[in-house]
Design a protein around this motif. Structure first.
Motif, PDB file in Angstrom:
ATOM      1  N   GLN A 105      -2.208  10.706   5.092  1.00 46.08           N
ATOM      2  CA  GLN A 105      -1.577   9.877   4.064  1.00 46.08           C
ATOM      3  C   GLN A 105      -2.651   9.451   3.059  1.00 46.08           C
ATOM      4  O   GLN A 105      -3.841   9.377   3.389  1.00 46.08           O
ATOM      5  CB  GLN A 105      -0.909   8.653   4.695  1.00 46.08           C
ATOM      6  N   TYR A 106      -2.245   9.154   1.844  1.00 49.97           N
ATOM      7  CA  TYR A 106      -3.207   8.829   0.794  1.00 49.97           C
ATOM      8  C   TYR A 106      -3.865   7.476   1.037  1.00 49.97           C
ATOM      9  O   TYR A 106      -3.196   6.488   1.344  1.00 49.97           O
ATOM     10  CB  TYR A 106      -2.534   8.852  -0.579  1.00 49.97           C
ATOM     11  N   ALA A 107      -5.182   7.438   0.875  1.00 52.62           N
ATOM     12  CA  ALA A 107      -5.932   6.208   1.118  1.00 52.62           C
ATOM     13  C   ALA A 107      -5.474   5.091   0.193  1.00 52.62           C
ATOM     14  O   ALA A 107      -5.328   3.938   0.621  1.00 52.62           O
ATOM     15  CB  ALA A 107      -7.427   6.463   0.948  1.00 52.62           C
ATOM     16  N   ARG A 108      -5.262   5.399  -1.060  1.00 52.70           N
ATOM     17  CA  ARG A 108      -4.852   4.357  -2.006  1.00 52.70           C
ATOM     18  C   ARG A 108      -3.497   3.790  -1.616  1.00 52.70           C
ATOM     19  O   ARG A 108      -3.279   2.571  -1.697  1.00 52.70           O
ATOM     20  CB  ARG A 108      -4.814   4.914  -3.429  1.00 52.70           C
ATOM     21  N   TYR A 109      -2.582   4.634  -1.211  1.00 53.56           N
ATOM     22  CA  TYR A 109      -1.274   4.137  -0.779  1.00 53.56           C
ATOM     23  C   TYR A 109      -1.428   3.189   0.407  1.00 53.56           C
ATOM     24  O   TYR A 109      -0.812   2.119   0.444  1.00 53.56           O
ATOM     25  CB  TYR A 109      -0.361   5.308  -0.398  1.00 53.56           C
ATOM     26  N   LEU A 110      -2.257   3.562   1.379  1.00 57.16           N
ATOM     27  CA  LEU A 110      -2.438   2.727   2.565  1.00 57.16           C
ATOM     28  C   LEU A 110      -3.069   1.383   2.205  1.00 57.16           C
ATOM     29  O   LEU A 110      -2.630   0.331   2.690  1.00 57.16           O
ATOM     30  CB  LEU A 110      -3.302   3.460   3.587  1.00 57.16           C
ATOM     31  N   THR A 111      -4.083   1.389   1.354  1.00 55.35           N
ATOM     32  CA  THR A 111      -4.719   0.121   0.985  1.00 55.35           C
ATOM     33  C   THR A 111      -3.751  -0.766   0.212  1.00 55.35           C
ATOM     34  O   THR A 111      -3.745  -1.987   0.398  1.00 55.35           O
ATOM     35  CB  THR A 111      -5.991   0.349   0.164  1.00 55.35           C
ATOM     36  N   ILE A 112      -2.915  -0.179  -0.625  1.00 51.90           N
ATOM     37  CA  ILE A 112      -1.922  -0.966  -1.366  1.00 51.90           C
ATOM     38  C   ILE A 112      -0.942  -1.629  -0.403  1.00 51.90           C
ATOM     39  O   ILE A 112      -0.567  -2.798  -0.589  1.00 51.90           O
ATOM     40  CB  ILE A 112      -1.174  -0.076  -2.380  1.00 51.90           C
ATOM     41  N   GLN A 113      -0.538  -0.906   0.637  1.00 45.10           N
ATOM     42  CA  GLN A 113       0.411  -1.498   1.583  1.00 45.10           C
ATOM     43  C   GLN A 113      -0.212  -2.711   2.282  1.00 45.10           C
ATOM     44  O   GLN A 113       0.453  -3.728   2.493  1.00 45.10           O
ATOM     45  CB  GLN A 113       0.861  -0.461   2.618  1.00 45.10           C
TER      46      GLN A 113
END
Length: 220
Positions: A170-178
């Motif tokens: 999964q995309y790192a940026r997506y995970l950090t945003i969550q």
């Protein structure tokens, strides 16, 4: 943000409405190509094969391909009922799904579950950061009562039905945003909110980049 504004325009709404206006869930179900054509509106953000927005470089829109079908179905229900919050296009998700029946949502979830879209090349990362991320993912922080990601998301981080998504690739940026949204209360999940408040920003980033570096084949 540019994509969000363009899709929010009246012209964008007309296009999205037209794409979803076709008769739904005939028997037998649409074949792969038929479903791909019907999901053209989804492809605007998530890619033609559910690979996410790697071509845009932001990582904001997640990879759907290969996610557990039951997880995807439950998230579609949550968007449909406006229970899922925390991302900019949540209103668009609700508008797209509000008129679709549950059997058709199951078809959508099954379509993305069975897609095997290629992953982007693994970016060269900071070895120390990746090592820290791996430690958190595999062992958590026992001293602070934070469990390993693998304890809920599966030994290979492949996700577990019905409520736990796959994390490998999964995309790192997506995970950090969550995690930002859980910390801020924009998304609601007591466990993840506690994790978000316990881990430092650098730990969350390290964990996210390690997860993004994994590929399901390598994890297995």
């Amino acid at each position: 943000m540019i994509l969000w504004r363009s899709m929010a325009s009246s012209r964008g709404w007309v296009l999205l409405a037209a794409l979803f206006a076709a008769p739904v869930a005939a028997a037998p179900p649409p074949d792969h190509d038929g479903m791909q054509a019907r999901l053209a509106a989804c492809a605007t953000c998530h890619g033609k094969r559910g690979q996410g927005d790697d071509t845009k470089g932001s990582g904001v829109y997640p990879r759907l391909a290969g996610q557990p079908a039951a997880y995807l179905y439950n998230q579609l229900l949550r968007f449909k009922s406006e229970q899922r919050t925390g991302i900019p296009p949540v209103v668009i998700m609700h508008r797209l799904l509000e008129s679709l029946p549950r059997p058709y949502l199951r078809l959508i979830a099954g379509y993305y579950r069975n897609e095997s879209a290629p992953y982007p090349p693994v970016a060269a990362g900071n070895p120390a950061q990746l090592a820290e991320g791996r430690e958190l993912v595999e062992h958590g922080l026992p001293g602070k009562h934070i469990a390993a990601c693998t304890s809920c998301h599966g030994a290979n981080l492949e996700g577990m039905a019905p409520n736990t998504p796959a994390l490998a690739g999964q995309y790192a940026r997506y995970l950090t945003i969550q995690f930002e949204h859980w910390a801020q209360g924009a998304r609601h999940n007591a466990l993840h909110a506690r994790i978000a408040h316990t881990l430092t920003t650098s730990q969350i980033v390290a964990m996210s980049h390690y997860l993004a570096s994994l590929r399901p084949e390598a994890a297995q």
